[in-house]
Write a protein that holds these residues in place. Sequence first.
Motif, mmCIF file in Angstrom:
data_model
loop_
_atom_site.group_PDB
_atom_site.id
_atom_site.type_symbol
_atom_site.label_atom_id
_atom_site.label_comp_id
_atom_site.label_asym_id
_atom_site.label_seq_id
_atom_site.Cartn_x
_atom_site.Cartn_y
_atom_site.Cartn_z
ATOM 1 N N SER A 275 62.913 85.376 48.741
ATOM 2 C CA SER A 275 62.457 85.200 48.292
ATOM 3 C C SER A 275 62.909 83.626 47.079
ATOM 4 N N THR B 123 55.311 86.880 48.721
ATOM 5 C CA THR B 123 54.305 85.910 49.342
ATOM 6 C C THR B 123 52.270 86.145 48.915
ATOM 7 N N THR C 183 60.285 77.732 52.040
ATOM 8 C CA THR C 183 60.463 78.859 51.749
ATOM 9 C C THR C 183 61.616 80.034 52.473
ATOM 10 N N GLU C 184 62.486 80.977 52.139
ATOM 11 C CA GLU C 184 62.613 81.993 52.813
ATOM 12 C C GLU C 184 62.927 82.876 51.965
ATOM 13 N N LYS C 185 62.034 83.343 53.397
ATOM 14 C CA LYS C 185 61.329 84.791 52.953
ATOM 15 C C LYS C 185 62.095 85.830 52.352
ATOM 16 N N ALA D 44 53.598 80.621 49.362
ATOM 17 C CA ALA D 44 55.037 81.519 50.282
ATOM 18 C C ALA D 44 53.926 82.051 51.067
ATOM 19 N N TYR D 45 52.692 82.470 51.429
ATOM 20 C CA TYR D 45 51.818 83.164 52.740
ATOM 21 C C TYR D 45 51.917 82.498 53.523
#
Lengths: 119, 111
Positions: free
Chosen positions: A77, A30, A72-74, A53-54
Motif C-alpha cells: 500500500s 485501491t 504504486t506497490e499494492k 491506486a486501482y
Amino acid sequence: QVQLVQSGPEVKKPGASVKVSCKTSGYTFTSYGISWVRQAPGQGLEWLGWISAYNGDTNYAQKIKSRVTVTTEKFTSTVYLQLNNLRSDDTAVYYCARDLGSLGGFDMWGQGTRVTVSA
Amino acid sequence: QSVLTQPPSVSGAPGQRVTISCTGSSSNIGAGYDVHWYQQLPGTTPKRVVYGNTNRPSGVPDRFSGSRSGPSASLAITGLQAEDEADYYCLSYDSSLSAWVFGGGTKLTVL
C-alpha cells in the motif's frame, strides 16, 4: 485511522534522482488515488501528479512531466514519487495526499519529506 | 503566476469576519469544478477546512464557511481567533490543463 507516512529527508546533488515513498494504511488502498504536492521554501503549494491506486493510471503536471514518475506497490500500500535530473529549484517539501477526485479534493496528507538539492 | 488568484494577505481583529477570495476562469471554477480550501499553520501540513465548495469536514468549526459563484469562490471565517492565523489555499481542477491547480495562497493575520 487513515495514515500516510512518508520517507525521511533527502539531500541530493544537481542532476541526481530522488525517490520518496508514501506508505498508506487505515483504508482500502485501491479505492482512492494519491496526488503529490510540493512546497518550495516560503512559497505556495504546487501539484505535481496523480496515480490511481486501482489501475496505475497517472497524470502529471506539464511543467515536470518529463522528469517525474509516480508508481504504486499494492502489496505494501505504498506510493512512490521519483524525480530525475534534480535542480536547485526542486528543493522543497514534498507531500503525498489521498485524492478523492474533483468533488472532495485531498482529504488526508502525509507529513512531508524535505528534499534539498545542493552542490 | 497561479491559475487561481487569491489576495496575498488579509487581516482582521479577534471576533471579526474576514473573507478570502479565489478567482478562476471558465476552465476551472467557472466550468463547475468544485473548490476546496486548505489551512496551513506555520510549519505544518495543509489541512482541509472546506470541500465541495461549501462542506465542512468533521471537526472543523462552523466559523469556517465556503461559497462559489460563477468563476469565483470565497472562504469566510467569522469570530476570528488567534489560532486562525495561517496561510489559506484554494484548490480546484482545470480541464484545459488536465491538472489540479492551487491558488497562490493568502496569509491571514489576526491583529
